[in-house]
Design a protein around this motif. Structure first.
Motif, short mmCIF file in Angstrom:
data_model
loop_
_atom_site.label_atom_id
_atom_site.label_comp_id
_atom_site.label_asym_id
_atom_site.label_seq_id
_atom_site.Cartn_x
_atom_site.Cartn_y
_atom_site.Cartn_z
N GLU A 1 -35.02 -25.12 34.62
CA GLU A 1 -34.96 -23.73 34.17
C GLU A 1 -33.88 -22.94 34.90
O GLU A 1 -33.18 -22.10 34.32
N GLU A 2 -33.69 -23.21 36.20
CA GLU A 2 -32.76 -22.40 36.99
C GLU A 2 -31.32 -22.52 36.48
O GLU A 2 -30.52 -21.61 36.67
N ALA A 3 -31.01 -23.64 35.82
CA ALA A 3 -29.64 -23.79 35.30
C ALA A 3 -29.35 -22.76 34.20
O ALA A 3 -28.22 -22.29 34.06
N LEU A 4 -30.38 -22.38 33.45
CA LEU A 4 -30.18 -21.35 32.42
C LEU A 4 -29.98 -19.97 33.04
O LEU A 4 -29.44 -19.07 32.41
N GLY A 5 -30.41 -19.85 34.28
CA GLY A 5 -30.20 -18.59 34.99
C GLY A 5 -28.88 -18.54 35.74
O GLY A 5 -28.58 -17.55 36.40
N ASN A 6 -28.11 -19.60 35.62
CA ASN A 6 -26.83 -19.70 36.34
C ASN A 6 -25.81 -20.39 35.43
O ASN A 6 -25.27 -21.43 35.75
N MET A 7 -25.58 -19.76 34.27
CA MET A 7 -24.70 -20.37 33.27
C MET A 7 -23.27 -19.90 33.44
O MET A 7 -23.00 -18.78 33.89
N HIS A 8 -22.34 -20.77 33.05
CA HIS A 8 -20.94 -20.36 32.91
C HIS A 8 -20.51 -20.80 31.52
O HIS A 8 -20.47 -22.00 31.23
N ILE A 9 -20.18 -19.81 30.68
CA ILE A 9 -19.99 -20.06 29.25
C ILE A 9 -18.59 -19.62 28.84
O ILE A 9 -18.11 -18.56 29.28
N HIS A 10 -17.96 -20.43 28.00
CA HIS A 10 -16.71 -20.01 27.35
C HIS A 10 -16.99 -19.86 25.86
O HIS A 10 -17.67 -20.70 25.26
N VAL A 11 -16.46 -18.80 25.27
CA VAL A 11 -16.59 -18.57 23.83
C VAL A 11 -15.27 -18.06 23.28
O VAL A 11 -14.59 -17.25 23.93
N SER A 12 -14.91 -18.54 22.11
CA SER A 12 -13.80 -17.97 21.35
C SER A 12 -13.96 -18.47 19.92
O SER A 12 -14.75 -19.38 19.67
N GLY A 13 -13.21 -17.88 19.01
CA GLY A 13 -13.07 -18.53 17.72
C GLY A 13 -12.21 -19.77 17.91
O GLY A 13 -11.50 -19.88 18.91
N ILE A 14 -12.29 -20.70 16.96
CA ILE A 14 -11.50 -21.92 17.17
C ILE A 14 -11.14 -22.56 15.83
O ILE A 14 -11.93 -22.53 14.88
N ALA A 15 -9.91 -23.11 15.77
CA ALA A 15 -9.48 -23.91 14.63
C ALA A 15 -9.57 -25.37 15.04
O ALA A 15 -9.26 -25.71 16.18
N TYR A 16 -10.00 -26.23 14.13
CA TYR A 16 -10.19 -27.64 14.50
C TYR A 16 -9.97 -28.54 13.29
O TYR A 16 -9.99 -28.09 12.14
N GLY A 17 -9.73 -29.80 13.59
CA GLY A 17 -9.54 -30.80 12.54
C GLY A 17 -10.15 -32.12 12.97
O GLY A 17 -11.06 -32.14 13.80
#
Ligand SMILES: [Zn+2]
Length: 275
Positions: free
Chosen positions: A205-221
């Motif tokens: 559970e503690e890992a959810l309390g210490n998250m490091h997240i990257h978010v962006s829109g993305i193009a992929y193939g």
């Protein structure tokens, strides 16, 4: 730490200058919560500069992380490239610690045609040496290999969670855009919660309390990630992602890597608080 903090990968475009200090001040003006310092072309900040960064971030109430150089491959063929990769991770962690950053993020390795299991044991071996060195230096920065967006790159969620369970001080940089681009899936509420569930099961559970997240829109193939996009020009279901993060009470930093940086960081923050 209260909930999720949102910020930019690098200095916001609207900063007075591209310096890290002006970036931190701009983050505070925008009422965002965090910033990732980009050492992607190399760690060029000195100790005195890092101390000023730490003072500014503390004064402005901005949390920091740091992204290590791109020129890292812990599965390189040449021993000197392995040593140089380890050195770049160490340099990033040392300066990040002086900056008061909580985590460093980096791209760990390429498979280079090796089976994933072989790559895994190589990465584990060399990363363990890095972690032992940081321990000797009493450096407590979280070291987070990033979930990567191309099938040629080491860094599936499974691989990284395995590293986290084996090496103390190693965390995961959960890049939801990369994970979506890598396989074309993982773009719905239930898939986002399945990732969070997996993190909880493997790391607690503690890992959810210490998250490091990257978010962006993305193009992929077919070969995964092509390039980052602004969220509204992409298919990333960011509202569902934020809903999943909220429902799982995830805490930590959300770093936005869209081309418009603070534009999408603010969009994410506003959307999240409206849920
Ligand atoms: Zn990255």
């Amino acid at each position: 730490m209260a909930g999720l903090l949102f910020g930019t990968g690098g200095t916001p475009h609207s900063s007075r200058t591209p310096s890290t200090i002006d970036g931190i001040k701009r983050i505070a003006e925008l009422e965002l919560g965090c910033m990732e310092i980009e050492f992607v072309q190399g760690v060029r900040m000195g100790e005195a500069g890092a101390r000023l960064v730490a003072e500014t971030a503390a004064r402005e109430g901005v949390k920091l992380s740091a992204h290590g150089p791109y020129f890292i491959n812990l599965n390189a063929r040449e021993p000197e490239k392995i040593v140089a990769s380890q050195e770049r991770i160490l340099q990033t962690a040392r300066i990040a610690a002086i900056c008061g950053a909580q985590s460093i993020v980096f791209h760990a390795a390429y498979y280079l045609g090796d089976p994933p299991e072989k790559t895994y044991s190589t990465v584990r071996k060399y990363l363990a040496e890095v972690m032992n060195q940081l321990k000797r230096e009493n450096n407590r920065v979280w070291v987070r290999p990033e979930v990567m967006g191309k099938p040629s790159e080491f860094g599936t969620i499974d691989e990284l969670l395995e590293l986290c369970t084996e090496l103390e001080g190693v965390g995961i940089a959960m890049d939801f855009a990369h994970w979506h681009a890598r396989n074309g899936g993982f773009n719905s509420y239930s898939e986002f919660t399945s990732v969070l569930q997996q993190i909880k099961q493997r790391l607690g559970e503690e890992a959810l309390g210490n998250m490091h997240i990257h978010v962006s829109g993305i193009a992929y193939g077919k070969k995964g990630e092509i390039k980052h996009l602004n969220l509204k020009e992409s298919d990333l279901k960011y509202v569902e992602l934020l809903r999943a993060l909220k429902d799982y009470q995830a805490k930590g930093l959300v770093i936005c890597e869209s081309p418009n940086l603070e534009g999408d960081a603010l969009l994410l923050q506003e959307t999240y608080s409206s849920l």
